[in-house]
Scaffold this active site. Structure first.
Site, PDB file in Angstrom:
ATOM      1  N   LYS A 183       0.846  -1.189   0.000  1.00 14.37           N
ATOM      2  CA  LYS A 183       0.000   0.000   0.000  1.00 14.37           C
ATOM      3  C   LYS A 183       0.883   1.240   0.000  1.00 14.37           C
ATOM      4  CE  LYS A 183      -1.922   2.663   3.233  1.00 14.37           C
ATOM      5  NZ  LYS A 183      -1.907   3.926   2.498  1.00 14.37           N
ATOM      6  N   GLU A 258       9.821   0.859  10.592  1.00 16.33           N
ATOM      7  CA  GLU A 258      10.787   1.939  10.329  1.00 16.33           C
ATOM      8  C   GLU A 258      10.057   3.236  10.620  1.00 16.33           C
ATOM      9  OE1 GLU A 258      13.807   1.403   9.626  1.00 16.33           O
ATOM     10  OE2 GLU A 258      13.805  -0.651   8.899  1.00 16.33           O
ATOM     11  N   CYS A 292      13.243  10.563   7.267  1.00 15.87           N
ATOM     12  CA  CYS A 292      13.271  10.073   8.643  1.00 15.87           C
ATOM     13  C   CYS A 292      14.669  10.193   9.215  1.00 15.87           C
ATOM     14  CB  CYS A 292      12.819   8.622   8.667  1.00 15.87           C
ATOM     15  SG  CYS A 292      13.707   7.632   7.466  1.00 15.87           S
ATOM     16  N   GLU A 392       9.605  15.383  15.778  1.00 12.97           N
ATOM     17  CA  GLU A 392      10.010  15.325  14.381  1.00 12.97           C
ATOM     18  C   GLU A 392       9.204  16.362  13.586  1.00 12.97           C
ATOM     19  OE1 GLU A 392       8.886  11.788  12.178  1.00 12.97           O
ATOM     20  OE2 GLU A 392      10.914  11.677  11.366  1.00 12.97           O
TER      21      GLU A 392
HETATM   22  P1  NAD Z   1       2.101   7.929   8.392  1.00 12.98           P
HETATM   23  O1  NAD Z   1       2.456   7.083   9.559  1.00 12.98           O
HETATM   24  O2  NAD Z   1       1.028   8.920   8.535  1.00 12.98           O
HETATM   25  O3  NAD Z   1       1.707   7.031   7.150  1.00 12.98           O
HETATM   26  C1  NAD Z   1       2.550   6.024   6.659  1.00 12.98           C
HETATM   27  C2  NAD Z   1       1.694   5.005   5.927  1.00 12.98           C
HETATM   28  O4  NAD Z   1       0.836   4.391   6.889  1.00 12.98           O
HETATM   29  C3  NAD Z   1       0.771   5.584   4.855  1.00 12.98           C
HETATM   30  O5  NAD Z   1       0.700   4.673   3.774  1.00 12.98           O
HETATM   31  C4  NAD Z   1      -0.564   5.675   5.566  1.00 12.98           C
HETATM   32  O6  NAD Z   1      -1.653   5.591   4.693  1.00 12.98           O
HETATM   33  C5  NAD Z   1      -0.508   4.453   6.464  1.00 12.98           C
HETATM   34  N1  NAD Z   1      -1.382   4.521   7.646  1.00 12.98           N
HETATM   35  C6  NAD Z   1      -1.876   5.613   8.272  1.00 12.98           C
HETATM   36  N2  NAD Z   1      -2.665   5.242   9.314  1.00 12.98           N
HETATM   37  C7  NAD Z   1      -2.659   3.883   9.345  1.00 12.98           C
HETATM   38  C8  NAD Z   1      -3.257   2.905  10.185  1.00 12.98           C
HETATM   39  N3  NAD Z   1      -4.043   3.249  11.189  1.00 12.98           N
HETATM   40  N4  NAD Z   1      -3.008   1.611   9.933  1.00 12.98           N
HETATM   41  C9  NAD Z   1      -2.197   1.240   8.930  1.00 12.98           C
HETATM   42  N5  NAD Z   1      -1.612   2.113   8.082  1.00 12.98           N
HETATM   43  C10 NAD Z   1      -1.824   3.427   8.296  1.00 12.98           C
HETATM   44  O7  NAD Z   1       3.477   8.591   7.951  1.00 12.98           O
HETATM   45  P2  NAD Z   1       3.705   9.594   6.758  1.00 12.98           P
HETATM   46  O8  NAD Z   1       3.229  10.928   7.208  1.00 12.98           O
HETATM   47  O9  NAD Z   1       3.222   9.029   5.477  1.00 12.98           O
HETATM   48  O10 NAD Z   1       5.308   9.566   6.671  1.00 12.98           O
HETATM   49  C11 NAD Z   1       6.102  10.345   7.482  1.00 12.98           C
HETATM   50  C12 NAD Z   1       6.626   9.538   8.656  1.00 12.98           C
HETATM   51  O11 NAD Z   1       7.313   8.379   8.179  1.00 12.98           O
HETATM   52  C13 NAD Z   1       7.647  10.288   9.465  1.00 12.98           C
HETATM   53  O12 NAD Z   1       7.424  10.094  10.836  1.00 12.98           O
HETATM   54  C14 NAD Z   1       8.956   9.650   9.067  1.00 12.98           C
HETATM   55  O13 NAD Z   1       9.987   9.755  10.003  1.00 12.98           O
HETATM   56  C15 NAD Z   1       8.558   8.263   8.845  1.00 12.98           C
HETATM   57  N6  NAD Z   1       9.542   7.596   7.995  1.00 12.98           N
HETATM   58  C16 NAD Z   1      10.355   6.642   8.553  1.00 12.98           C
HETATM   59  C17 NAD Z   1      11.333   6.030   7.777  1.00 12.98           C
HETATM   60  C18 NAD Z   1      12.269   4.995   8.347  1.00 12.98           C
HETATM   61  O14 NAD Z   1      12.820   4.234   7.561  1.00 12.98           O
HETATM   62  N7  NAD Z   1      12.465   4.917   9.650  1.00 12.98           N
HETATM   63  C19 NAD Z   1      11.457   6.375   6.451  1.00 12.98           C
HETATM   64  C20 NAD Z   1      10.616   7.343   5.931  1.00 12.98           C
HETATM   65  C21 NAD Z   1       9.646   7.933   6.721  1.00 12.98           C
END
Ligand code: NAD
Length: 498
Positions: A183, A258, A292, A392
């Site tokens: 997804k 992650e 991230c 963050e």
């Molecule tokens: P997010 O957590 O809002 O969303 C990430 C994904 O999860 C999206 O596809 C979203 O649709 C899905 N999602 C949202 N709610 C959900 C739920 N209840 N159940 C299952 N899936 C759900 O994050 P974002 O805003 O898309 O991305 C930014 C975040 O990602 C930042 O915190 C960043 O640090 C983190 N990030 C981490 C890494 C890493 O490798 N550690 C890499 C990139 C981004």
């Protein structure tokens, strides 16, 4: 200025990939995909719901045994072909990614696309390198351990590096012999759908990869709790990561997370200052700080802080902000309106808590930036305990703190709940390794920042998650050991002598 042409909407894939076919979501919803440069609609993609996830999981389950049985080098060959196909599709993919995410297209050309191909190629080569082992056990027995695929893997991806993360997720999962339901973020699904098209072209069997474009609280949640999924690999925020763990409990699926980060970047007095200035700018301003592993906390020794900041501020102010499709642009818009508002709100938070804005801190002036989600490179002097130093921000926003003693620098660096990436700049080799050992982080960069490679494990500690992507670690995480005992010539005395 050289501006690349956008991809016409008629050429953009907008449906779900289930069982090798492009299909509309069963419930008929749609999600508008917005260009963050000007807020315009690019296309609407089909919205998956729970029923589509069920169909995708069924297709993946059906494909799983055949894919797992296929010779590992044949799985690898498909991944290698995909890497070549992605490179051949470069002009299309980089423009699509720039339009959908706001990444400057030069970054897509120089970083995102080559890294995506490299990652698929690495795991294509890795597919037939993962060996089991023979274990010395009791006399007369042969014990061997095979690593077998998990079955069906669910993968949930964020919006910040959508093209690259598809390769980080799919590469090891497929090389290890799993089938996948992936997804992408509801904000940035377009490059994932394009890669799905390329996968069909190079001959991935139907159902091995299924793509469901939908929202997190419906599709993401359903993937996390689905009894037909054996592992969920999640990249995203720490808050959602917690929900994933809870949702996964039903069938006790494996979880890999992650999550967020608040990367410290320490500059010691003996550092090569010009190199540290350039590295620190890349660490936080590349991809508008939406990484991230961004180096979002600069921790400067007080003796070099003034000269460092003078150069750093001058560099930040010189960064060319503009249209992501313009090849001269170095900083594009943030990827969504909601996120733009969030990052701007942190500038107010910084001010309220007594932070001093040293540079930036606003939407760049001018008509060119009025409709898009732009924020200037922002440099804020803040105390280590301030919210902007702890939470963050995920934007082109860096905090500045100074230190006197090494111990103080380490305490500040380790003083958040996160533990993803950390950097340091010094010419003292002992100090470098001492810090590498003591930093609470999954990755440490010495005299560089934000280096990643598919051969080196990627992931965090603390609230940055667990499990690893990349390298042999990822292959191990996408497989499980099976221990097989063979009685070769053991004389086993009867347990119940009669
Ligand atoms: P997010 O957590 O809002 O969303 C990430 C994904 O999860 C999206 O596809 C979203 O649709 C899905 N999602 C949202 N709610 C959900 C739920 N209840 N159940 C299952 N899936 C759900 O994050 P974002 O805003 O898309 O991305 C930014 C975040 O990602 C930042 O915190 C960043 O640090 C983190 N990030 C981490 C890494 C890493 O490798 N550690 C890499 C990139 C981004």
């Amino acid at each position: 200025m050289p501006r690349l042409a956008p991809i016409p909407s008629a050429e953009i894939q907008t449906r779900l990939l289930i069982g090798g076919k492009w299909v509309e979501g069963r419930d008929g919803g749609a999600i508008d995909i917005i260009n963050p440069h000007d807020g315009s609609k690019i296309v609407a993609v089909s919205e998956a719901r729970q029923v589509d996830v069920d169909l995708a999981v069924a297709a993946a389950r059906e494909a799983a045994p055949g894919w797992a049985r296929m010779a590992a080098h044949d799985r690898g060959r498909l991944l290698l072909k995909l890497a070549d196909r992605i490179e051949a599709d470069r002009d299309h993919l980089v423009r699509l990614e720039a339009m959908n995410t706001g990444h400057p297209v030069r970054d897509c050309i120089n970083l995102d696309l080559p890294r995506t191909a490299l990652c698929f190629r690495y795991f294509g080569g890795m597919a037939d390198k993962l060996e089991g082992n023979v274990v010395p056990v009791d006399a007369g027995f042969l014990n061997y351990v095979e690593r077998e695929p998990l079955g069906v893997v669910g993968q949930i991806v964020p919006w910040n590096f959508p093209m690259m993360f598809v390769s980080w997720k799919l590469g090891p999962a497929l090389a290890a012999g799993n089938s996948v339901v992936i997804k992408p973020s509801e904000i940035t699904p377009l490059s994932t759908l394009r890669i799905g098209e390329l996968m069909l072209e190079v001959g991935f069997p139907p159902g091995v990869v299924n793509i469901v474009t939908g929202y997190g609280d419906t599709v993401g949640q359903h993937i996390a709790e689905h009894p037909g999924i054996d592992k969920v690999s999640f990249t995203g925020s720490t808050a959602v990561g917690r929900k994933i763990v809870q949702a996964s409990a039903g069938n006790l699926k494996k979880v890999q997370l992650e999550l967020g980060g608040k990367g410290p970047n320490i500059v010691f007095p003996d550092a090569n200052i010009p190199a540290a200035v350039g590295g620190a700018a890349f660490a936080i301003f590349h991809n508008q700080g939406q990484a991230c592993i961004a180096g979002s906390r600069l921790i400067l020794h007080e003796s070099i802080a003034a000269q460092f900041l003078e150069k750093f501020i001058a560099l930040a102010r010189s960064i060319r902000i503009g249209d992501p499709l313009d090849t001269d642009t170095e900083l594009g818009p943030l990827t969504s309106k909601v996120h733009h508002e969030r990052v701007l709100s942190y500038i107010s938070v910084a001010r309220e808590q007594g932070g001093e804005i040293l540079s930036g801190g606003r939407v760049p002036p001018g008509d060119a930036f009025a409709k898009g989600y732009f924020v200037e490179p922002t440099i804020v002097r803040a105390a280590p305990g301030d919210r902007v130093s702890q939470e963050e921000v995920f934007g082109p926003f860096v905090t500045i703190t100074t230190f006197r003693e090494d111990d103080e620098a380490l305490a500040i660096a380790n003083g958040t709940a996160y533990g993803l990436g950390a950097g340091l700049w010094t010419s003292d080799i002992s100090r470098a390794h001492r810090f590498a050992k003591n930093l609470h982080a999954g990755m440490v960069w010495i005299n560089c920042y934000k280096r990643v490679h598919p051969a080196s494990p990627f992931g965090g500690v603390g609230q940055s998650g667990y499990g690893r992507e990349m390298g042999f670690e990822a292959m191990r995480d996408y497989t499980q050991p099976k221990s097989v005992w063979v009685n070769v010539d053991a004389k086993i005395p009867p347990f119940y002598p009669r």
